[in-house]
Design a protein around this motif. Structure first.
Motif, short mmCIF file in Angstrom:
data_model
loop_
_atom_site.label_atom_id
_atom_site.label_comp_id
_atom_site.label_asym_id
_atom_site.label_seq_id
_atom_site.Cartn_x
_atom_site.Cartn_y
_atom_site.Cartn_z
N ASP A 146 0.82 -1.22 0.00
CA ASP A 146 0.00 0.00 0.00
C ASP A 146 0.86 1.27 0.00
OD1 ASP A 146 -2.26 -1.56 -0.02
OD2 ASP A 146 -2.63 -1.39 2.14
N ALA A 147 2.01 1.21 0.69
CA ALA A 147 2.90 2.37 0.70
C ALA A 147 3.41 2.67 -0.71
CB ALA A 147 4.07 2.12 1.65
N HIS A 148 3.68 1.63 -1.49
CA HIS A 148 4.11 1.84 -2.88
C HIS A 148 2.95 2.31 -3.75
CE1 HIS A 148 8.27 0.44 -2.72
NE2 HIS A 148 7.86 -0.55 -1.94
N LEU A 149 1.79 1.70 -3.57
CA LEU A 149 0.64 2.05 -4.42
C LEU A 149 0.18 3.48 -4.20
CD1 LEU A 149 -1.52 -1.21 -4.21
CD2 LEU A 149 -0.21 -0.37 -6.16
N ALA A 150 0.44 4.02 -3.01
CA ALA A 150 0.05 5.40 -2.72
C ALA A 150 0.72 6.38 -3.68
CB ALA A 150 0.39 5.75 -1.28
N ARG A 151 1.83 5.98 -4.25
CA ARG A 151 2.55 6.84 -5.20
C ARG A 151 2.01 6.70 -6.62
NH1 ARG A 151 8.24 4.77 -4.91
NH2 ARG A 151 8.56 6.37 -6.50
N PHE A 152 1.09 5.75 -6.81
CA PHE A 152 0.54 5.49 -8.15
C PHE A 152 -0.99 5.43 -8.08
CE2 PHE A 152 4.79 3.74 -7.91
CZ PHE A 152 5.40 4.24 -9.06
N PRO A 153 -1.61 6.52 -7.68
CA PRO A 153 -3.07 6.51 -7.53
C PRO A 153 -3.76 6.26 -8.87
CG PRO A 153 -2.23 8.75 -7.45
CD PRO A 153 -1.04 7.86 -7.43
N GLY A 154 -4.90 5.60 -8.78
CA GLY A 154 -5.70 5.36 -9.98
C GLY A 154 -5.27 4.16 -10.80
N SER A 155 -4.32 3.37 -10.30
CA SER A 155 -3.88 2.18 -11.05
C SER A 155 -5.03 1.17 -11.12
CB SER A 155 -2.68 1.53 -10.36
OG SER A 155 -1.57 2.41 -10.32
#
Length: 364
Positions: A252-261
């Motif tokens: 989740d910490a990584h995905l927070a940098r790629f919103p809307g994936s």
């Protein structure tokens, strides 16, 4: 000594228990396989116990009791389906459920925790139990994992051939069986854990069957690059890891940098992450034998073969032992080694200071 042993394994995928009756009288022969899924309540509790929470000692002990009842049910199924009497079994090798894995940390020794109540399992089955395989290795300065390489060598080694055995459970680990007879083993990184968690959240299914959902998406290069920058991948063996690192907060910490994936694209990227992490450690082999649940993921197997174009990537079923039986058979084998007082030289796999007998014995 009797040659029939039961091996029980519940791995980092936390989906249930696999068990085998193994005959070691001449090589390795699995006589029977049985499995049992965890119910939702037990699976949720085991997952929760991977992180700090209230009343952990109380909850962990009760979860261990519940786990042993599932183990005992698998033992009963194995005996009933095979017609083998309990008295014919030399011992049960019971791995338990890993909920924390922090070797060499904090005080230099660290710890690894596998929930299990082997005394209760001995009571429920009337069979001697061997358990707690990892703690002696940690006490001797090792990582406590992986332990299966010794079994992999006994079953899959080919003289003069460089062979790898890749177990892809929740976490992936590899055994390198080199042409000169030497061996090395270590954890590669995530296996199914992140893929399964993402699939459950977005589809309601516990895993991506045959990798079809991942195959329908596209890999997100920037997200993949960010995930691959995890320092663990650059560490040199011996090394081991678990859900302490590769978990939903990490993702989740990584995905927070790629919103809307798009969820399907994230699944494709997580599958590629596992494939890349595994392939990076499997270079220069003539054959890579894959076991564990990952061997049933067609998309993952195709990506491994593409990344390792000069290596034959095969399922362990092609080598005579189905993917879901390998790890359970390994702990049956480790139980046999313990009863025989055999010391395993762990230096090339876990980094322990020398050969040790692994496991504690709980008489019937």
């Amino acid at each position: 000594m009797q040659d029939l042993f039961i091996g029980l394994m519940s791995g980092t995928s936390m989906d249930g228990v696999d068990g085998v009756i193994a005959d070691f009288s001449s090589g390795v022969r699995v006589l029977q396989h049985a499995s049992a899924p965890f119910d939702d309540a037990l699976r949720s509790e085991l997952m929760a116990l991977n992180a700090s929470g209230p009343d952990e000692l109380h909850r962990g002990w009760l979860a261990g009791n519940a786990l042993m009842r599932v183990y005992a049910r698998v033992v009963a199924d194995l005996l009933a389906q095979s017609g083998v009497a309990a008295s014919a079994i030399a011992a049960i090798g019971a791995h338990g459920q890993t909920v924390r894995h922090r070797p060499q940390q904090f005080d230099g020794t660290g710890y690894t925790i596998q929930l299990a109540q082997p005394a209760l399992l001995a009571e429920l089955t009337g069979i001697r139990v061997v358990a707690d395989f990892r703690s002696r290795d940690v006490a001797a300065g090792g990582q406590g994992a992986p332990l299966a390489p010794f079994f992999h060598r006994a079953v899959f080694a080919r003289p003069g051939e460089a062979v790898g055995v890749m177990n892809i459970g929740g976490i992936s680990n590899i055994t390198l069986l080199r042409a000169d007879g030497s061996m090395q083993g270590f954890d590669c990184g995530p296996g199914n854990a992140l893929m399964d968690a993402w699939c459950l959240q977005h589809t309601g299914k516990p895993y991506d069957e045959d990798g079809r959902w991942a195959a329908s998406g596209k890999v997100l290069p920037d997200l993949l690059a960010a995930l691959l920058r995890e320092p663990y991948f650059a560490q040199t063996p011996p090394k081991s890891t678990g859900r302490d690192l590769f978990n939903r907060p990490w993702l989740d910490a990584h995905l927070a940098r790629f919103p809307g994936s798009a969820p399907g694209d994230v699944q494709a990227t997580l599958t590629e992450l596992t494939a890349r992490a595994c392939a990076a450690d499997a270079k220069g082999l003539s054959k890579l034998i894959v076991c564990g649940g990952g061997a049933l993921n067609g998309q993952l197997m195709r990506r491994l073969q593409s990344l390792l174009s000069s290596t034959a990537v095969v399922s362990s079923a092609d080598e005579g032992l189905p993917p879901q039986q390998v790890e359970a058979a390994a702990f049956a084998w480790l139980a046999m080694q313990c009863l025989r007082g055999e010391k395993l030289d762990l230096q090339s796999t876990t980094g322990a200071r020398g050969a040790r007998v692994l496991g504690g014995i709980y008489p019937a």
